[in-house]
Design an enzyme around this catalytic site. Structure first.
Site, PDB file in Angstrom:
ATOM      1  N   ARG A  37      25.949   3.321   5.990  1.00  0.00           N
ATOM      2  CA  ARG A  37      26.024   3.211   4.521  1.00  0.00           C
ATOM      3  C   ARG A  37      27.437   2.882   4.045  1.00  0.00           C
ATOM      4  O   ARG A  37      27.601   2.171   3.056  1.00  0.00           O
ATOM      5  CB  ARG A  37      25.539   4.499   3.881  1.00  0.00           C
ATOM      6  CG  ARG A  37      24.033   4.603   3.975  1.00  0.00           C
ATOM      7  CD  ARG A  37      23.521   5.865   3.361  1.00  0.00           C
ATOM      8  NE  ARG A  37      22.087   5.778   3.171  1.00  0.00           N
ATOM      9  CZ  ARG A  37      21.278   6.813   3.067  1.00  0.00           C
ATOM     10  NH1 ARG A  37      21.758   8.029   3.129  1.00  0.00           N
ATOM     11  NH2 ARG A  37      19.986   6.647   2.887  1.00  0.00           N
ATOM     12  N   LYS A 205       2.353  11.840   5.550  1.00  0.00           N
ATOM     13  CA  LYS A 205       1.248  12.161   4.637  1.00  0.00           C
ATOM     14  C   LYS A 205       0.799  11.000   3.776  1.00  0.00           C
ATOM     15  O   LYS A 205       1.610  10.145   3.404  1.00  0.00           O
ATOM     16  CB  LYS A 205       1.703  13.276   3.699  1.00  0.00           C
ATOM     17  CG  LYS A 205       1.897  14.595   4.395  1.00  0.00           C
ATOM     18  CD  LYS A 205       2.284  15.623   3.379  1.00  0.00           C
ATOM     19  CE  LYS A 205       2.345  17.007   4.001  1.00  0.00           C
ATOM     20  NZ  LYS A 205       2.856  17.987   3.047  1.00  0.00           N
ATOM     21  N   GLY A 357      13.728   6.037   5.747  1.00  0.00           N
ATOM     22  CA  GLY A 357      14.645   6.626   6.717  1.00  0.00           C
ATOM     23  C   GLY A 357      14.092   6.675   8.125  1.00  0.00           C
ATOM     24  O   GLY A 357      14.770   6.300   9.082  1.00  0.00           O
ATOM     25  N   GLY A 380      13.382   5.700  -0.544  1.00  0.00           N
ATOM     26  CA  GLY A 380      12.662   5.968  -1.792  1.00  0.00           C
ATOM     27  C   GLY A 380      12.717   4.776  -2.730  1.00  0.00           C
ATOM     28  O   GLY A 380      11.701   4.383  -3.325  1.00  0.00           O
TER      29      GLY A 380
HETATM   30  P1  AMP Z   1       7.490  10.105   6.252  1.00  0.00           P
HETATM   31  O1  AMP Z   1       8.748  10.767   5.798  1.00  0.00           O
HETATM   32  O2  AMP Z   1       6.300  10.409   5.398  1.00  0.00           O
HETATM   33  O3  AMP Z   1       7.677   8.626   6.495  1.00  0.00           O
HETATM   34  O4  AMP Z   1       7.116  10.786   7.635  1.00  0.00           O
HETATM   35  C1  AMP Z   1       7.885  10.627   8.788  1.00  0.00           C
HETATM   36  C2  AMP Z   1       7.534  11.722   9.751  1.00  0.00           C
HETATM   37  O5  AMP Z   1       6.154  11.671  10.034  1.00  0.00           O
HETATM   38  C3  AMP Z   1       8.252  11.611  11.063  1.00  0.00           C
HETATM   39  O6  AMP Z   1       9.140  12.689  11.212  1.00  0.00           O
HETATM   40  C4  AMP Z   1       7.122  11.686  12.099  1.00  0.00           C
HETATM   41  O7  AMP Z   1       7.396  12.548  13.178  1.00  0.00           O
HETATM   42  C5  AMP Z   1       5.972  12.246  11.295  1.00  0.00           C
HETATM   43  N1  AMP Z   1       4.675  11.842  11.865  1.00  0.00           N
HETATM   44  C6  AMP Z   1       4.310  10.616  12.248  1.00  0.00           C
HETATM   45  N2  AMP Z   1       3.089  10.635  12.783  1.00  0.00           N
HETATM   46  C7  AMP Z   1       2.653  11.906  12.748  1.00  0.00           C
HETATM   47  C8  AMP Z   1       1.470  12.561  13.181  1.00  0.00           C
HETATM   48  N3  AMP Z   1       0.479  11.884  13.762  1.00  0.00           N
HETATM   49  N4  AMP Z   1       1.366  13.904  12.986  1.00  0.00           N
HETATM   50  C9  AMP Z   1       2.373  14.568  12.413  1.00  0.00           C
HETATM   51  N5  AMP Z   1       3.520  14.016  11.987  1.00  0.00           N
HETATM   52  C10 AMP Z   1       3.663  12.691  12.146  1.00  0.00           C
END
Ligand code: AMP
Length: 400
Positions: A37, A205, A357, A380
């Protein structure tokens, strides 16, 4: 882009107030472990100084929530910046106040002053203070420059004092080069993509990516879904998902998204096979199964067949946007899906835009970062742009 940039203003002899994103990771010894950054802000910093201006830099750092937290001081960043550029870099003892004002007024052309973490002040985010207090703080910041430059794309989705509100009190407000580059890539991807346009959406999620999914259905040709969010979709289709991540309250929403995509002729790919584990660790027992996951097991990565199908879709694409990993790539046993997708994006000559990220860390981990067209510094902010939202930090800048 219809906003003015540093190129459109004469800065000679002026004092420039520039918002940058210096929110870099530090280790326990307060050493910077990734200076991406800071490096990304250098073109704007150098351009301002080369024009014979003096420069006041402001940034947030971490989440001190309106209080002074010494471990979240920007001092190590100011010291680091001083080693990267030949100019003198001073560190202010606070974000605003009489001492800071005196330092700002004493700045000579070519000198740099880094203000202390803007989030040490509750007025930055406007939480826990009155509107009048926020306005007084914002006006004080505005008094520190003749010209405002916003180069903090990563914070442009926030309507904070230093990212947007300050423009109400300044005559000239322009974008920095990093902001310009981010907007050019992301806006052209959304507004005039070369087709096929494929979105790869993963991460933990559905709730975090709901709006982007809904918005992308109107724009893309295909959406490849992976990560934890895939299992809410599989359950919505009637599959058993064991103890995989699931947001039960979004099952109907997931069905609506699938129906909307079908109606719009947008292809949605869900994992047809999955790497499942008996616990959430790299020591877990694992197996690869289809779309039904047995009780007691959780899916932590897309399987090889899905990775192959996603790669085939990516190979046809002319534009790819990617936000969110395909699995828990931080653990080596569950990294293959994310790395496979990464390789597939690297192998095409399409316009590839990586935002968020975790996808950025995955791309860096893969060693393929230089094969991507654009790696966004703002997770974001890039999501909100893809959702079709206008960013407060961009709206506030002067039109061309
Ligand atoms: P996000 O911040 O929503 O993009 O989520 C990223 C995080 O999702 C990372 O730390 C991954 O380890 C987690 N992740 C990816 N796939 C899975 C999964 N199948 N089950 C649980 N966590 C996950």
């Amino acid at each position: 882009m219809n906003k003015k940039t540093i190129r459109d203003v004469d800065l000679k002899g002026k004092r420039v107030l520039m918002r940058v994103d210096f929110n870099v990771p530090l280790n326990d010894s307060l050493e910077i472990t990734d200076d991406t950054r800071i490096q990304a802000a250098l073109p704007s910093i150098n351009a301002v100084l080369a024009q014979g201006a003096s420069l006041v830099l402001m940034s947030h750092f971490d989440r001190p929530k309106g209080k002074v937290v010494p471990s979240m001081s920007l001092k190590p960043v100011a010291t680091y910046l001083g080693k990267l550029i030949p100019n003198e870099v001073k560190m202010a003892p606070a974000t605003v106040g009489p001492e800071v004002t005196a330092m700002v007024e004493a700045l000579k052309p070519g000198q740099v002053l880094v203000l202390e973490n803007t989030r040490f002040q509750p007025q930055e985010e406007g939480k826990g203070c009155t509107n009048e207090e926020q306005m007084a703080f914002t006006q004080e910041l505005a008094s520190y420059g003749d010209v405002y430059v916003n180069d903090a794309f990563g914070s442009a989705h926030r309507a904070h004092a230093s990212t947007a509100l300050v423009c109400d009190f300044m005559d000239t407000c322009v974008a920095g080069f990093l902001m310009e580059k981010e907007l050019e890539y992301l806006i052209s991807a959304v507004e005039a993509p070369k087709r096929p346009f494929v979105a790869i959406i993963g991460g933990a999620k559905v709730s975090g990516k709901l709006e982007v999914l809904q918005s992308l259905i109107k724009k893309v040709d295909a959406i490849l879904i992976g990560g934890g969010m895939a299992y809410t979709f599989l359950k919505a289709q009637g599959h058993t998902i064991g103890k995989s991540l699931c947001e039960d309250e979004l099952l109907d929403t997931a069905r609506e998204i699938l129906a909307a995509a079908q109606k719009a002729g947008v292809k949605i790919l869900l994992p047809t096979d999955n790497v499942i584990a008996d616990n959430f660790s790299n020591d877990a027992n694992t197996q690869t199964v289809g779309q039904d996951i047995a009780d007691g097991w959780m899916a932590l990565d897309i399987g090889p067949e899905s990775t192959k199908a996603y790669a085939a879709e990516i190979a046809k694409a002319k534009t790819v946007v990617w936000n969110g990993p395909m699995g828990c790539f931080e653990m080596s046993k569950f990294a293959a899906g994310t790395m496979g997708v990464c390789q597939a994006v690297a192998d095409t000559d399409c316009v590839s835009i990586i935002g968020g990220g975790d996808s950025v860390s995955a791309v860096n981990q893969s060693g393929l970062a230089d094969k991507m067209s654009h790696i966004s510094t703002g997770g974001g902010a890039s999501l909100e742009l893809l959702e079709g939202k206008a960013l407060p930090g961009v709206i506030a800048l002067d039109d061309k």
